[in-house]
Design a protein around this motif. Structure first.
Motif, PDB file in Angstrom:
ATOM      1  N   ALA A  17       0.725  -1.247   0.008  1.00  0.00           N
ATOM      2  CA  ALA A  17      -0.019   0.006   0.018  1.00  0.00           C
ATOM      3  C   ALA A  17       0.850   1.406  -0.122  1.00  0.00           C
ATOM      4  CB  ALA A  17      -0.997  -0.234   1.341  1.00  0.00           C
ATOM      5  N   ALA A  18       1.883   1.023   0.673  1.00  0.00           N
ATOM      6  CA  ALA A  18       2.793   2.344   1.053  1.00  0.00           C
ATOM      7  C   ALA A  18       3.465   2.546  -0.394  1.00  0.00           C
ATOM      8  CB  ALA A  18       3.825   2.232   1.989  1.00  0.00           C
ATOM      9  N   ALA A  19       3.869   1.666  -1.155  1.00  0.00           N
ATOM     10  CA  ALA A  19       4.474   1.718  -2.429  1.00  0.00           C
ATOM     11  C   ALA A  19       3.728   1.387  -3.748  1.00  0.00           C
ATOM     12  CB  ALA A  19       5.716   0.778  -2.448  1.00  0.00           C
ATOM     13  N   ARG A  20       2.405   1.576  -3.715  1.00  0.00           N
ATOM     14  CA  ARG A  20       1.527   1.277  -4.625  1.00  0.00           C
ATOM     15  C   ARG A  20       1.636   1.948  -6.019  1.00  0.00           C
ATOM     16  NH1 ARG A  20      -2.922   1.187  -2.285  1.00  0.00           N
ATOM     17  NH2 ARG A  20      -3.032  -1.179  -1.971  1.00  0.00           N
ATOM     18  N   PRO A  21       1.913   3.474  -5.732  1.00  0.00           N
ATOM     19  CA  PRO A  21       2.391   4.097  -7.029  1.00  0.00           C
ATOM     20  C   PRO A  21       3.333   3.491  -7.974  1.00  0.00           C
ATOM     21  CG  PRO A  21       1.575   5.396  -5.411  1.00  0.00           C
ATOM     22  CD  PRO A  21       1.788   4.462  -4.726  1.00  0.00           C
ATOM     23  N   ARG A  22       4.551   3.588  -7.054  1.00  0.00           N
ATOM     24  CA  ARG A  22       5.764   3.022  -7.598  1.00  0.00           C
ATOM     25  C   ARG A  22       5.719   1.654  -7.957  1.00  0.00           C
ATOM     26  NH1 ARG A  22       8.365   3.666  -3.526  1.00  0.00           N
ATOM     27  NH2 ARG A  22       9.110   1.500  -2.781  1.00  0.00           N
ATOM     28  N   PHE A  23       5.130   0.744  -7.382  1.00  0.00           N
ATOM     29  CA  PHE A  23       5.097  -0.555  -8.004  1.00  0.00           C
ATOM     30  C   PHE A  23       4.222  -0.736  -9.077  1.00  0.00           C
ATOM     31  CE2 PHE A  23       6.084  -2.616  -3.463  1.00  0.00           C
ATOM     32  CZ  PHE A  23       7.236  -2.297  -3.706  1.00  0.00           C
ATOM     33  N   ASN A  24       3.206   0.227  -9.114  1.00  0.00           N
ATOM     34  CA  ASN A  24       2.218   0.001 -10.269  1.00  0.00           C
ATOM     35  C   ASN A  24       2.909   0.756 -11.508  1.00  0.00           C
ATOM     36  OD1 ASN A  24      -0.070  -0.937  -9.252  1.00  0.00           O
ATOM     37  ND2 ASN A  24      -0.843   0.948  -8.787  1.00  0.00           N
ATOM     38  N   ALA A  25       3.754   1.886 -11.503  1.00  0.00           N
ATOM     39  CA  ALA A  25       4.537   2.222 -12.626  1.00  0.00           C
ATOM     40  C   ALA A  25       5.534   1.283 -13.050  1.00  0.00           C
ATOM     41  CB  ALA A  25       5.183   3.447 -12.047  1.00  0.00           C
ATOM     42  N   GLN A  26       6.226   0.280 -12.121  1.00  0.00           N
ATOM     43  CA  GLN A  26       7.240  -0.503 -12.537  1.00  0.00           C
ATOM     44  C   GLN A  26       6.326  -1.821 -13.543  1.00  0.00           C
ATOM     45  OE1 GLN A  26       9.315  -2.002  -9.241  1.00  0.00           O
ATOM     46  NE2 GLN A  26      10.219  -0.051  -8.742  1.00  0.00           N
ATOM     47  N   ARG A  31       4.882  -3.996 -18.692  1.00  0.00           N
ATOM     48  CA  ARG A  31       3.863  -4.537 -19.822  1.00  0.00           C
ATOM     49  C   ARG A  31       4.112  -3.983 -20.767  1.00  0.00           C
ATOM     50  NH1 ARG A  31      -1.778  -4.492 -16.751  1.00  0.00           N
ATOM     51  NH2 ARG A  31      -2.495  -5.784 -18.742  1.00  0.00           N
ATOM     52  N   ARG A  32       4.633  -2.730 -21.034  1.00  0.00           N
ATOM     53  CA  ARG A  32       4.959  -2.073 -22.239  1.00  0.00           C
ATOM     54  C   ARG A  32       6.213  -2.579 -22.934  1.00  0.00           C
ATOM     55  NH1 ARG A  32       3.872   2.670 -19.123  1.00  0.00           N
ATOM     56  NH2 ARG A  32       6.010   2.913 -18.784  1.00  0.00           N
ATOM     57  N   ALA A  33       7.217  -3.005 -22.156  1.00  0.00           N
ATOM     58  CA  ALA A  33       8.328  -3.762 -22.584  1.00  0.00           C
ATOM     59  C   ALA A  33       8.002  -4.995 -23.276  1.00  0.00           C
ATOM     60  CB  ALA A  33       9.531  -3.684 -21.648  1.00  0.00           C
ATOM     61  N   ARG A  34       7.303  -5.722 -23.045  1.00  0.00           N
ATOM     62  CA  ARG A  34       7.126  -7.167 -23.410  1.00  0.00           C
ATOM     63  C   ARG A  34       5.618  -7.220 -23.692  1.00  0.00           C
ATOM     64  NH1 ARG A  34       6.809 -12.503 -22.157  1.00  0.00           N
ATOM     65  NH2 ARG A  34       7.031 -12.218 -19.646  1.00  0.00           N
ATOM     66  N   ALA A  35       5.379  -7.505 -24.820  1.00  0.00           N
ATOM     67  CA  ALA A  35       3.883  -8.050 -24.756  1.00  0.00           C
ATOM     68  C   ALA A  35       3.547  -9.712 -23.920  1.00  0.00           C
ATOM     69  CB  ALA A  35       3.478  -8.444 -26.461  1.00  0.00           C
ATOM     70  N   GLY A  36       2.542  -9.676 -23.506  1.00  0.00           N
ATOM     71  CA  GLY A  36       2.099 -10.855 -22.969  1.00  0.00           C
ATOM     72  C   GLY A  36       2.848 -11.113 -21.567  1.00  0.00           C
ATOM     73  N   PHE A  37       3.209  -9.932 -20.927  1.00  0.00           N
ATOM     74  CA  PHE A  37       3.597 -10.163 -19.503  1.00  0.00           C
ATOM     75  C   PHE A  37       2.934 -10.719 -18.523  1.00  0.00           C
ATOM     76  CE2 PHE A  37       4.233  -8.182 -15.075  1.00  0.00           C
ATOM     77  CZ  PHE A  37       5.534  -8.401 -15.022  1.00  0.00           C
TER      78      PHE A  37
END
Length: 317
Positions: A17-26, A31-37
């Motif tokens: 919960a504390a790191a949600r924005p950072r983890f979501n960005a990662q 997902r952008r870097a590899r299709a089918g992540f």
């Protein structure tokens, strides 16, 4: 049928919960870097690997939980991106649950390098014919009370040697000198005096503290059943071990009391080595007819045209 939600520990739920924005960005970047992540594989990693580790670190060094979760999440994103599945994924689960959790205090010291070392090491063992990664995981867990972040890598090298990585022998013995004697003895499974144990290990590849009978080792198996050989292997003696040929592939077999490993070799190396001779049937549990043997220093390798296995025994003149 609706998927049942899996409850995470309060410790990990708090950190996520504390790191949600950072983890979501990662995750979005992955997902952008590899299709089918594979988001399901990431969810599995969070539940199976990161959650128990976070709980263990909270109990040992609570002020280090956030750093450990950050490093663990980043590493598992990379592992998921490499699409590790099946046996390799199960081994990674095993090393995190059965080794990283008991080593929680060590992980907390240096999260990223320690977790990377444990993960890479078990994958290396898994990819080496003859090595036994499950044994290595158990040995690392047992060394938990004795190791630190500074001594973990050397202890891991010795544990890998004991788990079948025979080609680590000389380097592991030398590296053990950098450890406290108590840890060096524990890593090789011995008691008593480290200088005395070290001298015996260095002098005789077929002596081990946990097995007083130098019975040798057996290596091989049919490729159709998961072994390394398509056809019954032939052997020749080399300076470092035995050159092996099976079908159209050549390799170098290195063996000692704790196992044997097979490594790539050039066909010319096999061709230039001394041919095997008629083997002594009394030394092998292989079919007696057509036995061939090659002697390299203190070891003899015995093969049969009716078996996909090689027996390697001590050779005492």
């Amino acid at each position: 049928m609706a998927r049942r939600a899996v409850t995470l520990s309060p410790v990990l739920a708090r950190e996520l919960a504390a790191a949600r924005p950072r983890f979501n960005a990662q995750i979005a970047a992955a997902r952008r870097a590899r299709a089918g992540f594979d988001t399901d594989a990431l969810s599995h990693a969070v539940r199976t690997r990161i959650d128990p580790l976070a709980v263990a670190v909270e109990a040992a060094l609570p002020d280090r939980v956030a750093a450990v979760v950050d490093a663990a999440f980043a590493l598992n994103l990379t592992l998921v991106d490499h699409a590790l599945a099946g046996e390799r994924r199960a081994l990674i689960d095993g090393v995190w649950i059965e080794a990283a959790v008991p080593l929680a205090a060590v992980v907390a010291e240096r999260p990223e390098p320690v977790l990377a070392m444990l993960t890479n090491a078990v994958l290396t063992l898994a990819s080496t014919p003859g090595a036994r990664p499950d044994e290595w995981i158990a040995r690392m867990a047992a060394l938990g009370p004795l190791v630190t972040a500074d001594t973990l890598a050397v202890a891991g090298q010795i544990a890998a040697w004991r788990s079948g990585m025979a080609h680590y022998r000389a380097a592991a013995i030398a590296a053990a000198d950098s450890l406290p004697d108590t840890l060096a003895l524990a890593a090789v499974g011995a008691t008593g005096s480290w200088p005395e144990v070290r001298a015996r290990l260095a002098a005789d590849r077929w002596w081990s503290p946990d097995s007083p009978v130098d019975a040798g080792t057996r290596f091989g198996g049919f490729a159709g059943f998961g072994g390394p050989f398509d056809t019954p292997p032939e052997v020749r003696a080399g300076a470092q071990g035995f050159f092996v040929r099976s079908g159209d592939r050549s390799g170098l077999l290195i063996a000692d009391a704790w196992g044997a490993t097979l490594h790539p070799a050039a066909d010319e190396e096999y061709d230039d080595a001394a041919p095997a001779v008629a083997g002594p049937a009394g030394l092998a549990s292989l079919p007696a007819e057509g036995l061939q043997a090659a002697v390299a220093g203190d070891s003899v390798a015995i093969v049969s045209p009716y078996s996909h296995f090689i027996e390697i025994r001590p050779w005492r003149r």
